[in-house]
Each structure stands twice: as structure tokens, then as C-alpha cells.
Design an enzyme around this catalytic site. Structure first.
Site, short mmCIF file in Angstrom:
data_model
loop_
_atom_site.label_atom_id
_atom_site.label_comp_id
_atom_site.label_asym_id
_atom_site.label_seq_id
_atom_site.Cartn_x
_atom_site.Cartn_y
_atom_site.Cartn_z
N HIS A 194 -6.57 -5.62 2.99
CA HIS A 194 -5.38 -5.01 3.58
C HIS A 194 -4.79 -6.02 4.56
O HIS A 194 -5.50 -6.51 5.44
CB HIS A 194 -5.75 -3.76 4.38
N HIS B 45 -10.27 -5.56 -2.44
CA HIS B 45 -8.91 -5.77 -1.92
C HIS B 45 -8.96 -6.04 -0.43
O HIS B 45 -9.84 -5.57 0.27
CB HIS B 45 -8.02 -4.56 -2.21
N ASP C 221 0.86 -1.19 0.00
CA ASP C 221 0.00 0.00 0.00
C ASP C 221 0.89 1.23 0.00
O ASP C 221 1.87 1.30 0.76
CB ASP C 221 -0.90 -0.04 1.24
P1 5GP Z 1 -9.59 1.36 0.64
O1 5GP Z 1 -9.79 2.63 1.43
O2 5GP Z 1 -10.31 1.42 -0.69
O3 5GP Z 1 -9.91 0.13 1.43
O4 5GP Z 1 -8.03 1.27 0.38
C1 5GP Z 1 -7.40 1.72 -0.78
C2 5GP Z 1 -5.93 1.73 -0.49
O5 5GP Z 1 -5.23 1.93 -1.71
C3 5GP Z 1 -5.47 2.86 0.46
O6 5GP Z 1 -4.93 2.30 1.66
C4 5GP Z 1 -4.43 3.62 -0.34
O7 5GP Z 1 -3.31 4.02 0.40
C5 5GP Z 1 -4.05 2.62 -1.44
N1 5GP Z 1 -3.64 3.26 -2.68
C6 5GP Z 1 -4.25 4.30 -3.31
N2 5GP Z 1 -3.61 4.61 -4.45
C7 5GP Z 1 -2.57 3.74 -4.55
C8 5GP Z 1 -1.53 3.55 -5.54
O8 5GP Z 1 -1.44 4.25 -6.55
N3 5GP Z 1 -0.63 2.56 -5.28
C9 5GP Z 1 -0.69 1.77 -4.17
N4 5GP Z 1 0.24 0.84 -4.03
N5 5GP Z 1 -1.65 1.91 -3.24
C10 5GP Z 1 -2.59 2.89 -3.43
#
Ligand code: 5GP
Ligand code: ZN
Length: 139
Positions: A102, A100, A31
Site C-alpha cells: 500500500h 501487495h 485501492d
Molecule cells: P490487505 O488488507 O490485504 O493488505 O489490503 C487489501 C486491499 O485491497 C484493501 O485495502 C482493499 O480496499 C483493497 N481491495 C479489495 N477489493 C478491491 C477491488 O476489487 N479493487 C481494488 N482496487 N481494491 C480492492
């Protein structure tokens, strides 16, 4: 595959990532904004927006990858524990609409605290009613 989905772009290689694991169906990468360094995301190559839309067999295989990454974090980083987080919908904090998990390594000294404020039911009857509503749609 969705053209403007960020994680589909990572699957296609249009956006770089720090890859941790890949196989025919899944990809795991760091992440970009880790809660704790080593925080890894596991995604399917195929685009599904969130957990309810994801076919159960794919989800079952995905859990094996989640387990593999958790084990690797424990071994490689000497993590003391692991949090698994999986957000669905804006109300739950989902920012990227490609399912996804984490996988977050935890250390006794990392200082991170979840804002997990436990509440209570007004009565045992309210609690039972909540259980009944969910139970009725389980099968
Ligand atoms: P969500 O909030 O949708 O569960 O998590 C999305 C995750 O994607 C976030 O923790 C954020 O830091 C990660 N993220 C967003 N953009 C990118 C990116 O361009 N590359 C990577 N490796 N992670 C990303
Ligand atoms: Zn996608």
C-alpha cells in the site's frame, strides 16, 4: 496465476481497476477503499501469497516500483509524506492473499491517525532475548 484470487482477476482484466502504472512484471492501481484519496496498491503480475513466499529478486524490483509510485504521489498530489504498508497474514490484517504494498499519500491536514500504541519490554533481558531469537534465524 490463481483462478479465484481477486488481484489475479485484476491482472487478467476480469475485474476493472483505476490503473496507475504497469510494466512487464508489476501493476499499480488505486485501492477501492482509500485511507487517503490516491492510496495505491502495487502488485506483481505473478501470484505469490505474501512476502515470505515472494522470490527476493522480484521483491527487490517491486521496491523500485513502490519508490516510483511514492515519488509520483509526492509530485502529482503534492503529498507532504507517504506511508508504505504491507500486511502478511490475517493476524496482520491481510485480506487479499496476493502480495501487495500500500502506498498512501499523506497530508499535514488529512486527520488520519494510525492506532500505533507503543508498548514496552518487561526488562532489558527480555528485550535482548527477543533480539537473539530473531537474530538466530536471520542467516
Ligand atoms: P490487505 O488488507 O490485504 O493488505 O489490503 C487489501 C486491499 O485491497 C484493501 O485495502 C482493499 O480496499 C483493497 N481491495 C479489495 N477489493 C478491491 C477491488 O476489487 N479493487 C481494488 N482496487 N481494491 C480492492
Ligand atoms: Zn493472485
Amino acid at each position: 496465476m490463481s483462478t479465484d484470487c481477486l488481484f489475479c482477476k485484476i491482472v487478467r482484466g476480469d475485474i476493472p481497476c483505476a490503473k496507475v502504472y504497469e510494466d512487464e512484471n508489476f501493476l499499480a492501481f488505486l485501492d477501492i477503499g482509500p485511507i487517503i484519496k490516491g492510496h495505491t496498491l502495487v502488485i506483481p503480475r505473478e501470484h505469490y501469497a505474501s512476502l515470505p513466499e515472494t522470490p527476493a529478486p522480484l521483491l527487490a524490483d517491486m521496491m523500485s516500483v513502490v519508490q516510483r509510485i511514492a515519488g509520483a504521489q509526492m509530485n502529482a498530489l503534492k503529498a507532504d509524506g507517504i506511508n508504505i504498508v504491507q500486511n502478511n497474514g490475517r493476524a496482520a490484517g491481510q485480506l487479499v492473499d496476493h502480495i501487495h504494498f500500500h502506498i498512501i499519500p499523506r497530508f499535514t491536514t488529512d486527520g488520519h491517525k494510525w492506532n500505533w500504541a507503543a508498548k514496552s519490554y518487561d526488562s532489558p533481558a527480555e528485550m535482548q532475548s527477543m533480539a537473539d531469537q530473531i537474530s538466530a534465524r536471520c542467516s
